[in-house]
Design a protein around this motif. Structure first.
Motif, PDB file in Angstrom:
ATOM      1  N   VAL A 251       0.974  -9.212  -3.699  1.00 23.61           N
ATOM      2  CA  VAL A 251       0.116 -10.087  -2.892  1.00 23.61           C
ATOM      3  C   VAL A 251      -0.546 -11.164  -3.740  1.00 23.61           C
ATOM      4  O   VAL A 251      -0.643 -12.328  -3.332  1.00 23.61           O
ATOM      5  N   ASN A 252      -0.990 -10.826  -4.948  1.00 22.86           N
ATOM      6  CA  ASN A 252      -1.655 -11.817  -5.798  1.00 22.86           C
ATOM      7  C   ASN A 252      -0.667 -12.866  -6.296  1.00 22.86           C
ATOM      8  O   ASN A 252      -0.979 -14.061  -6.319  1.00 22.86           O
ATOM      9  N   ASP A 253       0.532 -12.413  -6.682  1.00 20.65           N
ATOM     10  CA  ASP A 253       1.549 -13.359  -7.127  1.00 20.65           C
ATOM     11  C   ASP A 253       1.936 -14.309  -6.001  1.00 20.65           C
ATOM     12  O   ASP A 253       2.118 -15.510  -6.221  1.00 20.65           O
ATOM     13  N   ARG A 254       2.070 -13.756  -4.787  1.00 23.25           N
ATOM     14  CA  ARG A 254       2.490 -14.597  -3.671  1.00 23.25           C
ATOM     15  C   ARG A 254       1.402 -15.605  -3.301  1.00 23.25           C
ATOM     16  O   ARG A 254       1.699 -16.765  -2.981  1.00 23.25           O
ATOM     17  N   ILE A 271      -1.292  -3.903   6.978  1.00 22.85           N
ATOM     18  CA  ILE A 271      -0.476  -3.203   7.966  1.00 22.85           C
ATOM     19  C   ILE A 271       0.014  -1.843   7.469  1.00 22.85           C
ATOM     20  O   ILE A 271       0.371  -0.969   8.253  1.00 22.85           O
ATOM     21  N   GLY A 272       0.003  -1.641   6.153  1.00 23.24           N
ATOM     22  CA  GLY A 272       0.495  -0.389   5.599  1.00 23.24           C
ATOM     23  C   GLY A 272      -0.547   0.699   5.471  1.00 23.24           C
ATOM     24  O   GLY A 272      -0.238   1.797   5.017  1.00 23.24           O
ATOM     25  N   PHE A 273      -1.801   0.418   5.867  1.00 22.89           N
ATOM     26  CA  PHE A 273      -2.892   1.360   5.670  1.00 22.89           C
ATOM     27  C   PHE A 273      -3.659   1.534   6.974  1.00 22.89           C
ATOM     28  O   PHE A 273      -3.975   0.552   7.641  1.00 22.89           O
ATOM     29  N   ILE A 274      -3.987   2.781   7.298  1.00 21.95           N
ATOM     30  CA  ILE A 274      -4.693   3.006   8.561  1.00 21.95           C
ATOM     31  C   ILE A 274      -6.210   2.925   8.409  1.00 21.95           C
ATOM     32  O   ILE A 274      -6.923   2.823   9.407  1.00 21.95           O
ATOM     33  N   SER A 275      -6.715   2.980   7.165  1.00 21.98           N
ATOM     34  CA  SER A 275      -8.162   2.906   6.967  1.00 21.98           C
ATOM     35  C   SER A 275      -8.458   2.220   5.645  1.00 21.98           C
ATOM     36  O   SER A 275      -7.560   1.986   4.825  1.00 21.98           O
ATOM     37  N   ASP A 276      -9.735   1.911   5.423  1.00 25.25           N
ATOM     38  CA  ASP A 276     -10.141   1.140   4.248  1.00 25.25           C
ATOM     39  C   ASP A 276     -10.341   2.031   3.027  1.00 25.25           C
ATOM     40  O   ASP A 276     -11.440   2.088   2.453  1.00 25.25           O
ATOM     41  N   HIS A 277      -9.282   2.735   2.618  1.00 20.49           N
ATOM     42  CA  HIS A 277      -9.440   3.569   1.420  1.00 20.49           C
ATOM     43  C   HIS A 277      -9.213   2.729   0.167  1.00 20.49           C
ATOM     44  O   HIS A 277      -9.331   1.505   0.205  1.00 20.49           O
ATOM     45  N   MET A 278      -8.917   3.357  -0.985  1.00 20.75           N
ATOM     46  CA  MET A 278      -9.039   2.652  -2.251  1.00 20.75           C
ATOM     47  C   MET A 278      -8.105   1.455  -2.389  1.00 20.75           C
ATOM     48  O   MET A 278      -8.487   0.431  -2.962  1.00 20.75           O
ATOM     49  N   ASP A 283      -7.746  -3.069  -4.148  1.00 23.85           N
ATOM     50  CA  ASP A 283      -6.627  -3.997  -4.315  1.00 23.85           C
ATOM     51  C   ASP A 283      -6.744  -5.240  -3.445  1.00 23.85           C
ATOM     52  O   ASP A 283      -6.314  -6.322  -3.849  1.00 23.85           O
ATOM     53  N   LEU A 284      -7.317  -5.091  -2.247  1.00 29.05           N
ATOM     54  CA  LEU A 284      -7.416  -6.243  -1.353  1.00 29.05           C
ATOM     55  C   LEU A 284      -8.818  -6.844  -1.356  1.00 29.05           C
ATOM     56  O   LEU A 284      -8.995  -8.033  -1.624  1.00 29.05           O
ATOM     57  N   ASP A 285      -9.834  -6.021  -1.046  1.00 31.67           N
ATOM     58  CA  ASP A 285     -11.194  -6.554  -0.917  1.00 31.67           C
ATOM     59  C   ASP A 285     -11.809  -6.959  -2.255  1.00 31.67           C
ATOM     60  O   ASP A 285     -12.792  -7.709  -2.282  1.00 31.67           O
ATOM     61  N   THR A 286     -11.249  -6.456  -3.341  1.00 29.96           N
ATOM     62  CA  THR A 286     -11.763  -6.831  -4.666  1.00 29.96           C
ATOM     63  C   THR A 286     -10.782  -7.765  -5.367  1.00 29.96           C
ATOM     64  O   THR A 286     -11.044  -8.961  -5.526  1.00 29.96           O
ATOM     65  N   GLU A 287      -9.614  -7.245  -5.766  1.00 29.00           N
ATOM     66  CA  GLU A 287      -8.684  -8.045  -6.562  1.00 29.00           C
ATOM     67  C   GLU A 287      -8.120  -9.249  -5.801  1.00 29.00           C
ATOM     68  O   GLU A 287      -8.153 -10.383  -6.292  1.00 29.00           O
ATOM     69  N   LEU A 295      -8.157 -19.331  -6.673  1.00 24.13           N
ATOM     70  CA  LEU A 295      -7.180 -20.323  -6.229  1.00 24.13           C
ATOM     71  C   LEU A 295      -7.771 -21.313  -5.229  1.00 24.13           C
ATOM     72  O   LEU A 295      -7.100 -22.266  -4.836  1.00 24.13           O
ATOM     73  N   GLY A 296      -9.023 -21.070  -4.796  1.00 20.58           N
ATOM     74  CA  GLY A 296      -9.647 -21.938  -3.820  1.00 20.58           C
ATOM     75  C   GLY A 296      -9.105 -21.765  -2.415  1.00 20.58           C
ATOM     76  O   GLY A 296      -9.158 -22.686  -1.595  1.00 20.58           O
ATOM     77  N   LEU A 297      -8.589 -20.569  -2.101  1.00 21.03           N
ATOM     78  CA  LEU A 297      -8.012 -20.299  -0.790  1.00 21.03           C
ATOM     79  C   LEU A 297      -9.070 -19.754   0.164  1.00 21.03           C
ATOM     80  O   LEU A 297      -9.839 -18.858  -0.202  1.00 21.03           O
ATOM     81  N   ASP A 298      -9.103 -20.255   1.390  1.00 21.43           N
ATOM     82  CA  ASP A 298      -9.867 -19.580   2.435  1.00 21.43           C
ATOM     83  C   ASP A 298      -9.228 -18.214   2.659  1.00 21.43           C
ATOM     84  O   ASP A 298      -7.995 -18.073   2.619  1.00 21.43           O
ATOM     85  N   PHE A 299     -10.066 -17.197   2.935  1.00 28.55           N
ATOM     86  CA  PHE A 299      -9.573 -15.819   2.882  1.00 28.55           C
ATOM     87  C   PHE A 299     -10.215 -14.979   3.981  1.00 28.55           C
ATOM     88  O   PHE A 299     -11.436 -14.990   4.147  1.00 28.55           O
ATOM     89  N   THR A 300      -9.383 -14.293   4.745  1.00 31.84           N
ATOM     90  CA  THR A 300      -9.855 -13.283   5.688  1.00 31.84           C
ATOM     91  C   THR A 300      -8.996 -12.038   5.530  1.00 31.84           C
ATOM     92  O   THR A 300      -7.763 -12.130   5.462  1.00 31.84           O
ATOM     93  N   ARG A 301      -9.663 -10.894   5.427  1.00 31.07           N
ATOM     94  CA  ARG A 301      -8.932  -9.627   5.410  1.00 31.07           C
ATOM     95  C   ARG A 301      -9.132  -8.957   6.768  1.00 31.07           C
ATOM     96  O   ARG A 301     -10.250  -8.637   7.159  1.00 31.07           O
TER      97      ARG A 301
END
Length: 370
Positions: A251-254, A271-278, A283-287, A295-301
């Protein structure tokens, strides 16, 4: 009629996680037992947990899902006991099944917390069941443990994912104004797996990657054209030797590539995770969020399905579906339009489905950060 007969008890089956800092490394030792992982590697991975106070978020999320499932079972008048058992930490599967088996329960049905087919997300849980069955047999307790089918293509899961996606797109739109297909992208994110594990998942099903792509196609057809921008599947949480091929792109490379191509905002859909675990929290909410910021990207998780009403009802539907199959009843096993496989209609897999024990031994760091 008891719609879960002949099942004596239901089991919410999950990975497990530490509850306190002093439990982190022992938990990781359980996860990696027999794989020769150096202690320093466990401590390195443990930093992910220490950044969240040494407690995995997965336990509270499983407790919430357990309560939501119990409430839905009660709403339907189903009084079948529901327990929670883990692979790697308290409460352990074997201990929880034993407690009911001593009181006469013999047939158990598992609700697993992974939607897709692969060795680690499905077959390994069946191996866990076999270990529990053998352990209790040695203690004079005879039990069987079945499971619901993988639910990536079940309407309940799809409906919950679609609702979360639409709410996430609304949030993104509030940040950027008009969503533009030239500037914005939807990135559906799942856990990467070794390529050989992906290959093994194709033995009896359409495979781990294709199952995600099938659901993505379905979900993209359920969003308004005004917010329908290019979308693709990306991966996170890769581990193991750098020489070993895993599913890509990361995801970071892309996001880096997209920013170089002029993209200015991304919507991440876990889509691969059913809950907000580690994997989601780190990996998503932090990294990934930090990468987007750099990168200056607008971001929504987008939110995970968690205890979404459609998801919870869908899981109970799947319980009733599998119980009916075990009774030998004719069963309507619904799936999203255009489904290719996993063929709905049976919770059972072929003996070769997602076989990966030999291959998995080559990748000792797999799944050390759940």
């Amino acid at each position: 009629m008891n719609t879960t007969a002949p099942i004596d008890a239901l089991v919410l089956m999950s990975f497990g996680g530490p509850e306190a800092p002093e439990e982190v490394v022992p938990f990781l030792r359980n996860v990696t037992a027999g794989r020769g992982i150096p202690e320093e590697r466990l401590e390195e991975v443990g930093e992910h947990y220490f950044g969240f106070g040494g407690k995995s978020p997965i336990n509270d999320q499983n407790k919430a899902l357990l309560a939501a499932l119990r409430a839905e079972l009660d709403r339907r008048g189903i009084d079948t006991p529901l327990i929670w058992g883990n692979r790697n930490w308290d409460p352990y599967l074997t201990d929880e099944v034993r407690s009911l088996a001593k009181n006469g329960a013999t047939q158990f049905l598992s609700i697993d917390t992974s939607a897709y087919s692969s060795y680690s997300s499905c077959r390994q849980y069946r191996e866990d069941f076999a270990k529990t069955i053998d352990t209790l047999k040695d203690e004079g307790l005879t039990v069987s443990i079945d499971k619901i089918r993988q639910f990536y293509n079940h309407p309940g899961y799809a409906d919950a994912c679609a609702d979360c996606l639409n709410k996430g797109l609304a949030d993104f739109r509030s940040k950027v104004g008009q969503i533009d297909s030239a500037k914005h992208r939807i990135l559906f994110v799942t856990h990467s797996i070794p390529n050989v594990m992906q290959d093994a998942s194709e033995v009896s099903t359409n495979g781990y990657r294709a199952q995600h792509e099938e659901l993505i196609d379905h979900l993209m057809g359920r969003i308004d054209e005004a917010v329908r921008v290019p979308a693709e599947l990306v991966y996170c949480s890769r581990s193991g030797s750098p020489e070993v091929p895993w599913l890509e792109p990361d995801v970071n490379d892309r996001m880096t590539e997209l920013a170089e191509d002029g993209v200015t905002g991304v919507v991440l859909v876990p889509i691969g995770f059913i809950s907000d675990h580690m994997e989601v929290a780190f990996d998503l909410d932090t990294e990934a969020k930090e990468t987007a910021g750099e990168l200056g990207l607008d971001f929504t998780r987008v939110a995970t399905v968690g205890t979404h009403d459609a998801f919870v009802k869908g899981l109970v539907d799947l319980v009733e579906e599998r119980a009916a199959q075990l009774r030998g009843d004719d069963v309507d096993a619904p799936a999203i339009t255009g489904t290719k496989a996993l063929v709905p209609g049976s919770g059972a897999c072929s003996i070769d489905c997602c076989r990966g024990r030999i291959e998995r031994a080559t990748y000792p760091n797999w799944a050390v950060a759940n």
